[in-house]
Structure formats: structure tokens, C-alpha cells
Design an enzyme around this catalytic site. Structure first.
Site, PDB file in Angstrom:
ATOM      1  CG  ASP A  13      32.190 -22.368   5.320  1.00 47.15           C
ATOM      2  OD1 ASP A  13      32.869 -23.377   5.583  1.00 47.15           O
ATOM      3  OD2 ASP A  13      32.406 -21.675   4.319  1.00 47.15           O
ATOM      4  CB  SER A  14      35.994 -20.176   6.879  1.00 51.00           C
ATOM      5  OG  SER A  14      35.849 -20.629   5.545  1.00 51.00           O
ATOM      6  CE1 TYR A  45      37.639 -19.554  10.281  1.00 52.70           C
ATOM      7  CE2 TYR A  45      36.702 -21.729  10.640  1.00 52.70           C
ATOM      8  CZ  TYR A  45      36.718 -20.383  10.917  1.00 52.70           C
ATOM      9  OH  TYR A  45      35.836 -19.863  11.828  1.00 52.70           O
ATOM     10  N   GLY A  46      41.757 -22.428   5.809  1.00 48.83           N
ATOM     11  CA  GLY A  46      42.520 -23.559   5.279  1.00 48.83           C
ATOM     12  C   GLY A  46      43.990 -23.617   5.630  1.00 48.83           C
ATOM     13  CB  CYS A  76      33.500 -25.175   8.123  1.00 50.19           C
ATOM     14  SG  CYS A  76      35.231 -24.832   7.955  1.00 50.19           S
ATOM     15  CG  ASN A  77      34.476 -29.971   3.773  1.00 47.54           C
ATOM     16  OD1 ASN A  77      34.330 -31.129   3.424  1.00 47.54           O
ATOM     17  ND2 ASN A  77      33.692 -28.996   3.313  1.00 47.54           N
ATOM     18  CD  GLU A 155      34.728 -16.081   1.494  1.00 46.57           C
ATOM     19  OE1 GLU A 155      34.368 -14.943   1.842  1.00 46.57           O
ATOM     20  OE2 GLU A 155      34.104 -17.108   1.806  1.00 46.57           O
ATOM     21  CB  CYS A 187      36.669 -26.898   0.394  1.00 48.80           C
ATOM     22  SG  CYS A 187      36.543 -25.130   0.786  1.00 48.80           S
ATOM     23  CB  THR A 188      31.514 -25.213   2.126  1.00 49.45           C
ATOM     24  OG1 THR A 188      32.437 -24.228   2.606  1.00 49.45           O
ATOM     25  CG2 THR A 188      31.203 -26.212   3.203  1.00 49.45           C
ATOM     26  CG  HIS A 189      34.659 -21.390  -0.082  1.00 50.67           C
ATOM     27  ND1 HIS A 189      34.718 -21.801   1.233  1.00 50.67           N
ATOM     28  CD2 HIS A 189      34.545 -20.029  -0.052  1.00 50.67           C
ATOM     29  CE1 HIS A 189      34.662 -20.724   2.024  1.00 50.67           C
ATOM     30  NE2 HIS A 189      34.560 -19.657   1.276  1.00 50.67           N
TER      31      HIS A 189
HETATM   32  N1  DGL Z   1      34.957 -23.688   3.432  1.00 53.42           N
HETATM   33  C1  DGL Z   1      35.742 -24.273   4.449  1.00 53.42           C
HETATM   34  C2  DGL Z   1      35.820 -25.767   4.314  1.00 53.42           C
HETATM   35  O1  DGL Z   1      34.846 -26.353   3.908  1.00 53.42           O
HETATM   36  C3  DGL Z   1      37.091 -23.668   4.686  1.00 53.42           C
HETATM   37  C4  DGL Z   1      37.631 -22.822   3.607  1.00 53.42           C
HETATM   38  C5  DGL Z   1      38.705 -21.883   4.135  1.00 53.42           C
HETATM   39  O2  DGL Z   1      38.317 -20.952   4.825  1.00 53.42           O
HETATM   40  O3  DGL Z   1      39.892 -22.119   3.857  1.00 53.42           O
HETATM   41  O4  DGL Z   1      36.806 -26.380   4.659  1.00 53.42           O
END
Ligand code: DGL
Length: 276
Positions: A13-14, A45-46, A76-77, A155, A187-189
Site C-alpha cells: 500500500d502507499s 498516492y491519491g 492499495c485501491n 497516516e 481506500c485502505t486507510h
Molecule cells: N491507501 C491507498 C488506497 O487504498 C492510497 C491512499 C493514498 O496514498 O492516497 O487507495
């Protein structure tokens, strides 16, 4: 897999978001030696160009495969959204699983009318969830909502308190005015914000794609041994000390070790001597 080629799981993931996917994988009873890469040098990453995400995702997967991974979960989505086909084509002999299709399928089993997808800007722009839903059910209405403020909160470990509550209320008010009762956490977060999201809209049902993804992985694993949990090796492109603290709060008390990796140009160099 033979004893000479033991099964090993690679997840990435990011940042720390993918730890929610590791937690779901453990909850599904999958017990494999696991490497987890958090690309914290490049999080979030978004908002990045989609080509850049493709390059990161492909390079991280190459590093995981070089380290011996036989199963890859693209937790990571946004990486799943834009790089799944590329990674799958590059590693045809391995199991490669993304989160978008399992997540959309799980939500479509619960909802046939209208769903909202909370995601990063890039995932929304890719329309990967919309397309995945419409492959299953062309009639379902899909509203995709970019929430760029949520990843930095997670984060930073801010998952409760006023800032998290205000952000959750704002996004859930948008979901409510759209009229969706089912929300995909795209999103995994975001699963780490579930308590504040739920409190903001108690009538809404949340779908975490990690759960269906973990079940899918389970179906591809032959080694679900009942022995002690294999240690998860977490590898960050950022600070080992930071990830150590974050993971201690996010991994439900399970064992892990932390190491650092470095980007050398377009190649990710994992630490040498990673035990399998
Ligand atoms: N957690 C990642 C996802 O599932 C990306 C989040 C990010 O870094 O913006 O898309």
C-alpha cells in the site's frame, strides 16, 4: 506449491492503510509468511498522476516477487484501479489479487439500487469502481466521492477526536444527500476511521473490500496451516521507527517486524536477507 517453492504473501500500500487489509487477511485465517511494503516515501498516492502510480505499483510487485512472494495482494485501491492488469500480465505464474473487483462484488451482493464509494482522487478519476459495479449490474447507481483529507489523517494517527469527527461528518453528509445507504470504503486507510464514519451516519452500511479480498486470497492458498501465526515483515520506504509506532497501534496486537527499503531510480530495493 512445492516445498521448494513455499507460499509467501506480498501485500503493499502507499502507507499504513494496507494494515487494515493485513488484519482482514489474518481474520480470514490465512497464515502465510508475509512481506508488507508501505511506500511511505511517496504517500499519499491519491493525488499523483496515474502513470506514476502504475510505475510504483509495478516496481513494488517486482521487488516482492524477487523476494520470493508467490501471492500478491494489491491492497492499495488506487494501485488496483490503475495497475492490476499490468501487474497480472507481468506475473502470470503467480496469484495476483486486487481489491476493486472483490469490493464491488461484495457491495453489489448487499445493494442493487445506489452505492457511494469513498476513495482517493485518483481512484475516483479512474472510475474503476463504477466500471466494476456496472460489469456486475449495469443498473446500479454509483456515486464516487474523493476524500483527499482522510489519508493524511490516518497516516498521522488521527482517527478519533474533533478533526476526524468533522471530516467524517462532512463526507457522510454528502453521502446522505446523495441518498446512498451502502458505502464502499474504497481506500485502505478508511477502515481505521470506521468508528467516526459510523457515528456520523448510523443508518449507513459500510463495505470494506479487504474482507472479500481476504476470502478470495484464502481460496488460493493451500497452506492455511493451523500453527502459530507467521510473523509479518513490514517494510517501509519511509522511517522504520514511525511505522513501528503506527503498526503497534493498528495491528490488533499481532507480531510484526519492521525494516526499511529504498528506491533506487525506478527500482525498489528491499532489505537483503529477508527470511521466508
Ligand atoms: N491507501 C491507498 C488506497 O487504498 C492510497 C491512499 C493514498 O496514498 O492516497 O487507495
Amino acid at each position: 506449491m512445492s516445498a521448494a517453492n513455499p507460499e509467501m504473501l506480498g501485500v503493499f500500500d502507499s502507507g499504513v492503510g494496507g494494515l487494515s487489509v493485513l488484519n482482514s487477511i489474518a481474520a480470514a485465517g490465512v497464515n502465510l509468511p508475509t512481506l508488507y511494503v508501505a511506500d511511505q516515501a511517496n504517500v499519499p498516492y491519491g493525488g499523483r498522476p496515474l502513470d506514476q502510480i502504475r510505475n510504483y505499483a509495478a516496481a513494488i510487485c517486482r521487488a516482492l516477487v524477487r523476494a520470493g512472494c508467490t501471492h500478491i495482494v494489491m491492497a492499495c485501491n488506487i494501485s488496483s484501479a490503475v495497475a492490476y492488469e499490468i501487474v497480472r500480465a507481468e506475473h502470470r505464474n503467480l496469484i495476483v489479487i486486487g481489491v476493486i473487483e472483490p469490493g464491488a462484488a461484495a457491495a453489489a451482493r448487499l445493494e442493487t439500487n445506489r452505492v457511494a464509494v469513498l476513495a482517493t482522487k485518483g481512484t475516483v478519476e479512474s472510475q474503476a469502481y463504477r466500471q466494476a459495479f456496472h460489469r456486475i449490474d449495469p443498473g446500479i447507481e454509483v456515486g464516487e466521492l474523493a476524500c483527499p483529507e482522510l489519508v493524511p489523517l490516518v497516516e498521522a494517527g488521527v482517527t478519533t477526536g474533533e478533526e476526524a469527527v468533522v471530516a467524517a461528518r462532512m463526507r457522510m453528509a454528502q453521502v446522505q444527500s446523495y441518498g446512498a445507504r451502502t458505502v464502499v470504503l474504497g481506500c485502505t486507510h478508511y477502515p481505521f476511521l470506521l468508528p467516526v464514519l459510523r457515528a456520523a451516519a448510523p443508518e449507513v452500511r459500510f463495505v470494506d473490500p479487504a474482507e472479500a479480498t481476504a476470502q478470495l486470497l484464502r481460496s488460493y492458498v493451500s497452506l492455511n496451516n493451523g500453527g502459530p501465526q507467521h510473523v509479518r515483515r513490514l517494510i517501509t520506504t519511509g522511517s522504520r521507527h514511525t511505522l513501528q509506532k503506527q503498526a503497534a497501534a493498528m495491528m490488533n496486537g499481532t507480531d510484526f517486524t519492521v525494516a526499511e527499503a529504498v528506491w533506487k531510480g525506478d527500482e525498489l530495493l528491499l532489505p537483503v536477507g529477508l527470511p521466508t
